[in-house]
Design a protein around this motif. Structure first.
Motif, mmCIF file in Angstrom:
data_model
loop_
_atom_site.group_PDB
_atom_site.id
_atom_site.type_symbol
_atom_site.label_atom_id
_atom_site.label_comp_id
_atom_site.label_asym_id
_atom_site.label_seq_id
_atom_site.Cartn_x
_atom_site.Cartn_y
_atom_site.Cartn_z
ATOM 1 N N PHE A 183 0.985 -1.388 -0.067
ATOM 2 C CA PHE A 183 0.194 0.323 0.453
ATOM 3 C C PHE A 183 1.294 0.946 0.262
ATOM 4 C CE2 PHE A 183 -2.316 3.102 2.451
ATOM 5 C CZ PHE A 183 -3.005 3.524 1.661
ATOM 6 N N LEU A 184 2.032 1.616 0.095
ATOM 7 C CA LEU A 184 2.958 2.287 1.154
ATOM 8 C C LEU A 184 3.631 3.038 -0.225
ATOM 9 C CD1 LEU A 184 4.159 2.292 4.764
ATOM 10 C CD2 LEU A 184 2.266 3.634 3.380
ATOM 11 N N ILE A 185 4.200 1.655 -1.019
ATOM 12 C CA ILE A 185 4.383 1.699 -2.732
ATOM 13 C C ILE A 185 3.500 2.405 -3.745
ATOM 14 C CG2 ILE A 185 3.777 -0.134 -3.501
ATOM 15 C CD1 ILE A 185 6.545 -0.558 -4.468
ATOM 16 N N ILE A 186 2.316 2.509 -3.576
ATOM 17 C CA ILE A 186 1.705 3.215 -4.581
ATOM 18 C C ILE A 186 1.530 5.015 -3.778
ATOM 19 C CG2 ILE A 186 -0.870 3.780 -4.634
ATOM 20 C CD1 ILE A 186 -1.510 0.444 -4.434
ATOM 21 N N ALA A 187 1.338 4.795 -2.648
ATOM 22 C CA ALA A 187 1.521 6.214 -1.864
ATOM 23 C C ALA A 187 3.076 6.560 -2.456
ATOM 24 C CB ALA A 187 1.726 6.445 -0.235
ATOM 25 N N TYR A 188 3.758 6.139 -2.117
ATOM 26 C CA TYR A 188 5.123 6.488 -2.163
ATOM 27 C C TYR A 188 5.540 7.090 -3.972
ATOM 28 C CZ TYR A 188 9.926 5.800 -3.614
ATOM 29 O OH TYR A 188 11.100 6.592 -3.901
#
Length: 231
Positions: free
Chosen positions: A25-30
């Motif tokens: 999920f955080l890679i999408i935000a990143y």
């Protein structure tokens, strides 16, 4: 053992999958932040360092968990639907199909798997075997019973030919901690067949007897699990 098992299972079936989901999920935000952040400002650099730091911390945590709980992975390879009734991932419990459970509980590998598991203790059991050996045909062994040996039953399995022993040998299994039963492990009710010992002098090919109405050994000896008998 139980405490270790619960901690290891929580790590592999809950904590680790949850961390992986969070990182995905955080890679999408990143990607979103990196794409839209002003390249002339330090935002990109801070986000990149932060995300790489999280990945590194997760890798170190996974490495620690693997070194600490690796025995759980080794033990889990021997667990089948015939040994445990359900499994879980992220706290979601999935029950095994009853037909699959029945098949695995009659599997010839059940005894070997249970012998490898630390949460079970095994006791070797032997009982006298008084039935007369009538001979073998292909994979089947035939025995006679009745006042005049007029009835026949059959068995598939290993026979140890000895000098004079006549005994049925198996293993009785029980959980070392009853709490394992609460998380789906079966407390084995039956003795699991290992082998049959008979005098070598009785070894012979099948004689002239009627085998068409032969009953399975499971109808003759109760309280024993003879695995998958093909009739």
């Amino acid at each position: 053992m139980y405490s270790f098992w619960m901690k290891a299972e929580r790590f592999y079936t809950f904590t680790m999958p949850l961390i992986i989901i969070i990182l995905l999920f955080l890679i999408i935000a990143y990607v979103f932040v990196y794409s839209y952040a002003d390249p002339n400002k330090p935002m990109r650099k801070y986000v990149t360092r932060g995300y790489l730091g999280l990945i590194l911390a997760s890798i170190l945590y996974f490495a620690w968990g693997q070194s600490t709980y690796n025995h759980w992975v080794e033990q889990n390879e021997y667990i089948t639907p015939g040994i445990r009734s359900h499994s879980s991932i992220l706290g979601i419990e999935t029950s095994e199909d009853p037909a699959i459970v029945k098949a695995y509980r009659r599997s010839n590998s059940l005894k070997d798997n249970l012998l490898e598991l630390d949460m079970y203790e095994a006791e070797k059991v032997s009982i006298p075997f008084s039935y007369a050996y009538a001979g073998s045909q292909e994979a089947n062994h035939y025995f006679t019973y009745g006042d005049e040996d007029q009835f026949v039953f059959k068995m598939q399995g290993e026979i140890n030919w000895t000098e004079e022993e006549r005994e049925l040998v198996g293993f009785a299994f029980s959980l070392t901690d009853e709490r394992f039963e609460e998380i789906g492990f079966y407390n084995e009710p039956d003795t699991i067949f290992d082998s049959l010992s008979l005098p070598e002098s009785e070894q012979r090919e099948l004689t002239d007897i009627d085998i068409h109405d032969a009953v399975p050994i499971t109808e003759m000896i109760s309280g024993w699990n003879f695995g998958r008998q093909f009739y």
